[in-house]
Design an enzyme around this catalytic site. Structure first.
Site, short mmCIF file in Angstrom:
data_model
loop_
_atom_site.label_atom_id
_atom_site.label_comp_id
_atom_site.label_asym_id
_atom_site.label_seq_id
_atom_site.Cartn_x
_atom_site.Cartn_y
_atom_site.Cartn_z
N ASP A 10 0.84 -1.20 0.00
CA ASP A 10 0.00 0.00 0.00
C ASP A 10 0.88 1.24 0.00
O ASP A 10 0.95 1.98 1.00
CB ASP A 10 -0.94 -0.03 1.21
CG ASP A 10 -1.97 -1.15 1.10
OD1 ASP A 10 -2.43 -1.42 -0.02
OD2 ASP A 10 -2.29 -1.78 2.13
N ASP A 59 -5.57 -6.20 -6.69
CA ASP A 59 -6.76 -6.00 -5.86
C ASP A 59 -7.51 -4.75 -6.34
O ASP A 59 -7.41 -3.69 -5.73
CB ASP A 59 -6.28 -5.84 -4.40
CG ASP A 59 -7.40 -5.59 -3.41
OD1 ASP A 59 -8.57 -5.88 -3.72
OD2 ASP A 59 -7.08 -5.11 -2.30
N ILE A 65 -21.35 -3.42 -15.08
CA ILE A 65 -22.22 -4.31 -15.85
C ILE A 65 -21.36 -5.44 -16.43
O ILE A 65 -20.15 -5.26 -16.66
CB ILE A 65 -23.00 -3.57 -16.96
CG1 ILE A 65 -22.06 -2.89 -17.95
CG2 ILE A 65 -23.97 -2.56 -16.35
CD1 ILE A 65 -22.76 -2.35 -19.18
N THR A 119 -15.12 -5.51 5.00
CA THR A 119 -15.10 -5.59 6.46
C THR A 119 -15.44 -4.24 7.10
O THR A 119 -15.71 -4.16 8.28
CB THR A 119 -13.74 -6.10 6.97
OG1 THR A 119 -12.72 -5.43 6.25
CG2 THR A 119 -13.59 -7.58 6.79
N GLY A 210 -0.24 -6.15 5.57
CA GLY A 210 0.30 -4.85 5.18
C GLY A 210 1.21 -4.29 6.25
O GLY A 210 2.38 -4.66 6.38
N ARG A 211 0.65 -3.40 7.07
CA ARG A 211 1.45 -2.64 8.03
C ARG A 211 2.30 -3.45 9.00
O ARG A 211 3.41 -2.98 9.34
CB ARG A 211 0.55 -1.64 8.77
CG ARG A 211 0.10 -0.50 7.86
CD ARG A 211 -1.12 0.20 8.35
NE ARG A 211 -2.31 -0.67 8.27
CZ ARG A 211 -3.53 -0.31 8.65
NH1 ARG A 211 -3.73 0.89 9.16
NH2 ARG A 211 -4.54 -1.14 8.53
O1 C5P Z 1 -2.02 -2.92 6.84
P1 C5P Z 1 -2.99 -4.07 6.89
O2 C5P Z 1 -2.36 -5.40 7.26
O3 C5P Z 1 -4.22 -3.76 7.70
O4 C5P Z 1 -3.44 -4.21 5.36
C1 C5P Z 1 -4.43 -5.10 4.95
C2 C5P Z 1 -4.64 -4.99 3.47
O5 C5P Z 1 -5.78 -5.76 3.11
C3 C5P Z 1 -4.93 -3.57 2.96
O6 C5P Z 1 -4.40 -3.47 1.64
C4 C5P Z 1 -6.44 -3.51 2.94
O7 C5P Z 1 -6.92 -2.62 1.97
C5 C5P Z 1 -6.79 -4.94 2.55
N1 C5P Z 1 -8.12 -5.37 2.93
C6 C5P Z 1 -8.58 -5.38 4.24
N2 C5P Z 1 -9.85 -5.81 4.53
C7 C5P Z 1 -10.66 -6.21 3.54
C8 C5P Z 1 -10.22 -6.22 2.22
C9 C5P Z 1 -8.93 -5.78 1.94
O8 C5P Z 1 -7.85 -5.01 5.14
N3 C5P Z 1 -11.86 -6.66 3.83
#
Ligand code: C5P
Length: 232
Positions: A10, A59, A65, A119, A210-211
């Site tokens: 990200d 992603d 449509i 979520t 991610g983080r």
């Molecule tokens: O930094 P973190 O571990 O929270 O990143 C989770 C990744 O998964 C992000 O790219 C976020 O947009 C994605 N994501 C999420 N929940 C979802 C769908 C996608 O956290 N339901």
């Protein structure tokens, strides 16, 4: 494929992404490219990461449509990514069209997975904004079943839902799960989280992290810890 850690890149630019990935000298993590990076850099970022040897989950969460999604998927299939996604809310017709667009002349195609409910959507928003009055857990399982029946390969879901999705849709139906944190780690804006080891236990096929990796003081060590807990 299956049982791997996908690193959510990200970042706002290719420069930042490469600076991050250059730290990995011994491994080639499976990476997730989301809307921010893709819209900033275009398809070239996908080609560059592919050329560097990374597997890619693109992603972009398509929802339009059927004809438009089919044509968009026919473009994405040429990028040779490993996983792409769409919103199951686009209906069976859209998912079927997406599969058609994604399938190359030789019959091969990237994996196609569906977002069930984001979520960030809670029961209140489901009822108030979307006029859906069933319990959210039932809605998620219904959308997962619809995606499976349309021929998709899996869903993006919370690791807390992964076990139930496998129960309902079969163990071969992939669960790709974000919302992963190390025990005692910073939650950020995620609310319902699981450790990599617990996600493994419950049967997630891929975790998206991610983080906990990108913002770690030592991202390579954090990645290795994830792999050890989830794949070990
Ligand atoms: O930094 P973190 O571990 O929270 O990143 C989770 C990744 O998964 C992000 O790219 C976020 O947009 C994605 N994501 C999420 N929940 C979802 C769908 C996608 O956290 N339901």
């Amino acid at each position: 494929m299956g049982k791997d850690v996908i690193v959510a890149c990200d970042f706002a630019s290719a420069k930042e992404t490469f600076a991050f990935l250059d730290r990995f000298t011994e491994e080639k993590p499976f990476v997730k490219i989301g809307m921010e990076l893709y819209y900033a850099e275009g398809p070239e970022i996908v080609r560059q990461l592919k050329a560097r040897g990374h597997k890619i989950f693109l992603d972009l969460k398509l929802h339009d449509i059927p004809n438009t999604v089919k044509k968009a998927m026919a473009v994405l299939r040429n990028l040779d990514v490993d996983i792409v996604n769409l919103h199951a809310a686009g209906t069976t017709a859209m998912m079927t069209a997406a599969l058609e667009g994604l399938t190359r002349p030789d019959g091969s195609r990237p994996l196609l997975i569906a977002v069930t409910q984001l979520t960030s959507t809670d029961q209140e928003a489901l009822e108030r904004d979307l006029m859906i009055h069933a319990p959210i857990a039932e809605v998620v399982m219904h959308y997962a079943r619809t995606a499976r029946d349309a021929g998709l390969d899996g869903v993006v879901c919370s690791p807390l839902e992964a076990g139930k999705v496998h129960e309902v849709c079969g163990s071969a139906f992939l669960t790709v799960t974000p919302g992963v944190r190390f025990a005692g780690g910073d939650l950020g804006d995620q609310k319902r989280v699981m450790t990599p080891a617990a996600a493994k236990e419950i049967g997630s096929d891929y975790i998206v992290v991610g983080r906990p990796i990108t913002a770690a003081p030592d991202p390579v060590a954090a990645y290795r810890r994830c792999v050890a807990e989830f794949c070990g």
